[in-house]
Design a protein around this motif. Structure first.
Motif, PDB file in Angstrom:
ATOM      1  N   UNK A 143      37.589  54.061  21.845  1.00 21.73           N
ATOM      2  CA  UNK A 143      36.826  54.061  23.096  1.00 21.73           C
ATOM      3  C   UNK A 143      37.565  54.899  24.127  1.00 21.73           C
ATOM      4  N   UNK A 144      36.838  55.776  24.777  1.00 19.90           N
ATOM      5  CA  UNK A 144      37.427  56.597  25.818  1.00 19.90           C
ATOM      6  C   UNK A 144      37.099  56.055  27.191  1.00 19.90           C
ATOM      7  N   UNK A 145      37.689  56.625  28.244  1.00 14.80           N
ATOM      8  CA  UNK A 145      37.363  56.218  29.608  1.00 14.80           C
ATOM      9  C   UNK A 145      35.856  56.319  29.863  1.00 14.80           C
ATOM     10  N   UNK A 146      35.310  55.289  30.491  1.00 14.60           N
ATOM     11  CA  UNK A 146      33.878  55.259  30.765  1.00 14.60           C
ATOM     12  C   UNK A 146      33.063  54.630  29.657  1.00 14.60           C
ATOM     13  N   UNK A 147      33.698  54.313  28.531  1.00 19.09           N
ATOM     14  CA  UNK A 147      32.966  53.718  27.410  1.00 19.09           C
ATOM     15  C   UNK A 147      33.228  52.224  27.260  1.00 19.09           C
ATOM     16  N   UNK A 148      34.055  51.666  28.133  1.00 21.18           N
ATOM     17  CA  UNK A 148      34.344  50.237  28.041  1.00 21.18           C
ATOM     18  C   UNK A 148      33.111  49.439  28.461  1.00 21.18           C
ATOM     19  N   UNK A 149      32.816  48.392  27.734  1.00 26.62           N
ATOM     20  CA  UNK A 149      31.708  47.507  28.075  1.00 26.62           C
ATOM     21  C   UNK A 149      32.209  46.064  28.029  1.00 26.62           C
ATOM     22  N   UNK A 150      31.943  45.314  29.110  1.00 33.49           N
ATOM     23  CA  UNK A 150      32.410  43.925  29.208  1.00 33.49           C
ATOM     24  C   UNK A 150      31.298  43.057  29.760  1.00 33.49           C
ATOM     25  N   UNK A 151      31.344  41.778  29.421  1.00 32.08           N
ATOM     26  CA  UNK A 151      30.449  40.806  30.028  1.00 32.08           C
ATOM     27  C   UNK A 151      30.838  40.621  31.494  1.00 32.08           C
ATOM     28  N   UNK A 152      29.849  40.365  32.348  1.00 31.40           N
ATOM     29  CA  UNK A 152      30.124  40.219  33.767  1.00 31.40           C
ATOM     30  C   UNK A 152      31.081  39.057  34.035  1.00 31.40           C
ATOM     31  N   UNK A 153      31.008  38.005  33.238  1.00 32.14           N
ATOM     32  CA  UNK A 153      31.907  36.857  33.423  1.00 32.14           C
ATOM     33  C   UNK A 153      33.362  37.285  33.227  1.00 32.14           C
ATOM     34  N   UNK A 154      33.601  38.180  32.262  1.00 32.35           N
ATOM     35  CA  UNK A 154      34.959  38.668  32.028  1.00 32.35           C
ATOM     36  C   UNK A 154      35.416  39.570  33.164  1.00 32.35           C
ATOM     37  N   UNK A 155      34.501  40.353  33.707  1.00 27.54           N
ATOM     38  CA  UNK A 155      34.825  41.200  34.853  1.00 27.54           C
ATOM     39  C   UNK A 155      35.201  40.334  36.050  1.00 27.54           C
ATOM     40  N   UNK A 156      34.393  39.316  36.315  1.00 27.44           N
ATOM     41  CA  UNK A 156      34.642  38.441  37.466  1.00 27.44           C
ATOM     42  C   UNK A 156      35.981  37.733  37.344  1.00 27.44           C
ATOM     43  N   UNK A 157      36.327  37.325  36.127  1.00 22.92           N
ATOM     44  CA  UNK A 157      37.580  36.595  35.926  1.00 22.92           C
ATOM     45  C   UNK A 157      38.776  37.472  36.273  1.00 22.92           C
ATOM     46  N   UNK A 158      38.755  38.703  35.814  1.00 21.25           N
ATOM     47  CA  UNK A 158      39.860  39.617  36.114  1.00 21.25           C
ATOM     48  C   UNK A 158      39.847  40.086  37.562  1.00 21.25           C
ATOM     49  N   UNK A 159      38.643  40.205  38.126  1.00 24.57           N
ATOM     50  CA  UNK A 159      38.529  40.742  39.475  1.00 24.57           C
ATOM     51  C   UNK A 159      39.212  39.854  40.500  1.00 24.57           C
ATOM     52  N   UNK A 160      39.195  38.539  40.286  1.00 21.57           N
ATOM     53  CA  UNK A 160      39.877  37.639  41.211  1.00 21.57           C
ATOM     54  C   UNK A 160      41.349  37.999  41.332  1.00 21.57           C
ATOM     55  N   UNK A 161      41.996  38.257  40.206  1.00 28.29           N
ATOM     56  CA  UNK A 161      43.426  38.563  40.223  1.00 28.29           C
ATOM     57  C   UNK A 161      43.701  39.951  40.801  1.00 28.29           C
ATOM     58  N   UNK A 162      42.722  40.846  40.725  1.00 27.66           N
ATOM     59  CA  UNK A 162      42.876  42.199  41.255  1.00 27.66           C
ATOM     60  C   UNK A 162      42.838  42.230  42.784  1.00 27.66           C
ATOM     61  N   UNK A 163      42.495  41.103  43.409  1.00 24.57           N
ATOM     62  CA  UNK A 163      42.485  41.052  44.872  1.00 24.57           C
ATOM     63  C   UNK A 163      43.888  40.978  45.452  1.00 24.57           C
ATOM     64  N   UNK A 164      44.889  40.795  44.611  1.00 28.57           N
ATOM     65  CA  UNK A 164      46.274  40.675  45.088  1.00 28.57           C
ATOM     66  C   UNK A 164      46.672  41.886  45.922  1.00 28.57           C
ATOM     67  N   UNK A 165      47.269  41.650  47.094  1.00 23.20           N
ATOM     68  CA  UNK A 165      47.685  42.738  47.988  1.00 23.20           C
ATOM     69  C   UNK A 165      49.200  42.955  47.956  1.00 23.20           C
ATOM     70  N   UNK A 166      49.882  42.344  46.997  1.00 25.54           N
ATOM     71  CA  UNK A 166      51.328  42.540  46.834  1.00 25.54           C
ATOM     72  C   UNK A 166      52.107  42.156  48.096  1.00 25.54           C
ATOM     73  N   UNK A 167      51.704  41.058  48.729  1.00 28.38           N
ATOM     74  CA  UNK A 167      52.448  40.580  49.902  1.00 28.38           C
ATOM     75  C   UNK A 167      53.689  39.804  49.487  1.00 28.38           C
ATOM     76  N   UNK A 168      53.696  39.293  48.247  1.00 27.80           N
ATOM     77  CA  UNK A 168      54.816  38.559  47.654  1.00 27.80           C
ATOM     78  C   UNK A 168      55.089  37.223  48.349  1.00 27.80           C
ATOM     79  N   UNK A 169      54.087  36.693  49.059  1.00 28.54           N
ATOM     80  CA  UNK A 169      54.244  35.359  49.639  1.00 28.54           C
ATOM     81  C   UNK A 169      54.342  34.310  48.532  1.00 28.54           C
ATOM     82  N   UNK A 170      53.583  34.498  47.459  1.00 28.07           N
ATOM     83  CA  UNK A 170      53.654  33.537  46.347  1.00 28.07           C
ATOM     84  C   UNK A 170      55.035  33.570  45.703  1.00 28.07           C
ATOM     85  N   UNK A 171      55.620  34.769  45.595  1.00 27.97           N
ATOM     86  CA  UNK A 171      56.962  34.891  45.040  1.00 27.97           C
ATOM     87  C   UNK A 171      57.989  34.205  45.946  1.00 27.97           C
ATOM     88  N   UNK A 172      57.786  34.350  47.251  1.00 26.70           N
ATOM     89  CA  UNK A 172      58.728  33.780  48.218  1.00 26.70           C
ATOM     90  C   UNK A 172      58.677  32.267  48.233  1.00 26.70           C
TER      91      UNK A 172
END
Length: 276
Positions: A143-172
């Motif tokens: 599969x090349x770029x642009x050919x990936x296909x995913x269920x919307x539920x899988x997209x939503x699950x990963x998208x939550x974690x992609x909201x991270x802004x790297x503030x590192x408050x959780x690490x602190x």
């Protein structure tokens, strides 16, 4: 019929409303460097609608021009202005002065889990080191770029974690990192265990086909077992990511299944025997 104008002392007069007038707040700000330092007291003007970062900037402009503070967007999206405000890890640009009483003494200190550079600036290089240790997404073969296909539920699950802004408050705030310096070599912290969980959940990640077991990697290389799910990382996340419930606990469950479930153990044993 004429309508009487409100007098200056009338409660409905904007000029007498407590919320629309400025006042002097008491701040205690940590000043120092890697060699040591202490809290310094200041009185500084506060205006309606301001956030803590506004006050720190006013201190720089009027009383302490050499005060070091890291910031960038002032919109809660870059994660740069992380600090501890009255002992709680927060973004200074997202902490409104209205949440404090006018009589409060507001203490602003650098992130405690990381070495101080100067004043409110800390060296967060530990986090970038851990980020480099997480194996990247392995694209599926054929599969090349642009050919990936995913269920919307899988997209939503990963998208939550992609909201991270790297503030590192959780690490602190994670006490495994915060209170035990010796753990840093073996423990990646919640932000990067969340990244491992995201990749392990990704339906197109082909790491397993290339010999990488992300669950075993999380346990053996990133210290998943150190996390005792106190949810303190979730509580301070400015993006509202459910780090513990949606990333760390599911990753722990899958790691335990892989290591201790008798059926999985038997299946792995049979598979290894068949490969001999």
């Amino acid at each position: 019929m004429s309508t009487a104008k409100p007098s200056p002392s009338s409660p409905s007069s904007p000029s007498s409303s407590p919320s629309s007038t400025s006042y002097d707040a008491r701040f205690r700000v940590w000043r120092g460097d890697a060699g040591g330092g202490d809290l310094e007291d200041f009185k500084v003007e506060v205006n309606e609608g301001e956030v803590v970062l506004d006050i720190i900037h006013r201190l720089q402009a009027t009383q302490t021009p050499d005060l070091a503070v890291r910031w960038n967007c002032k919109a809660g999206k870059c994660g740069s202005c992380s600090a501890e405000i009255n002992g709680r890890p927060r973004l200074m640009c997202m902490t409104r002065m209205s949440v404090f009483s006018r009589d409060d003494v507001i203490t602003v200190t650098p992130l405690r889990a990381f070495p101080v550079v100067r004043d409110l600036v800390t060296d967060v290089g530990f986090n970038y080191k851990k980020a480099r240790e997480v194996p990247a997404f392995v694209p599926p073969e054929g599969l090349g770029p642009g050919e990936y296909r995913m269920q919307q539920a899988d997209v939503d699950r990963s998208q939550e974690f992609r909201k991270c802004i790297e503030c590192f408050l959780c690490q602190d705030t994670c006490h495994v990192v915060r209170d035990h310096e010796e753990n840093k070599t073996a423990f990646a912290g919640p932000r990067f265990l969340m990244r491992v969980a995201e990749l392990d959940m990704h339906p197109l990640d082909a790491a397993a086909e290339h010999g990488l077991d992300r669950k075993k990697n999380a346990q053996d290389e990133h210290g998943l077992g150190y996390c005792n799910i106190t949810k303190c990382c979730t509580e301070v996340c400015p993006e509202g990511i459910k780090i513990t419930d949606n990333a760390l606990i599911p990753l722990k469950e899958r790691a335990v299944d892989r290591k201790y479930d008798p059926l999985v153990w038997l299946g792995n044993k049979i598979r290894r025997r068949g490969e001999q």
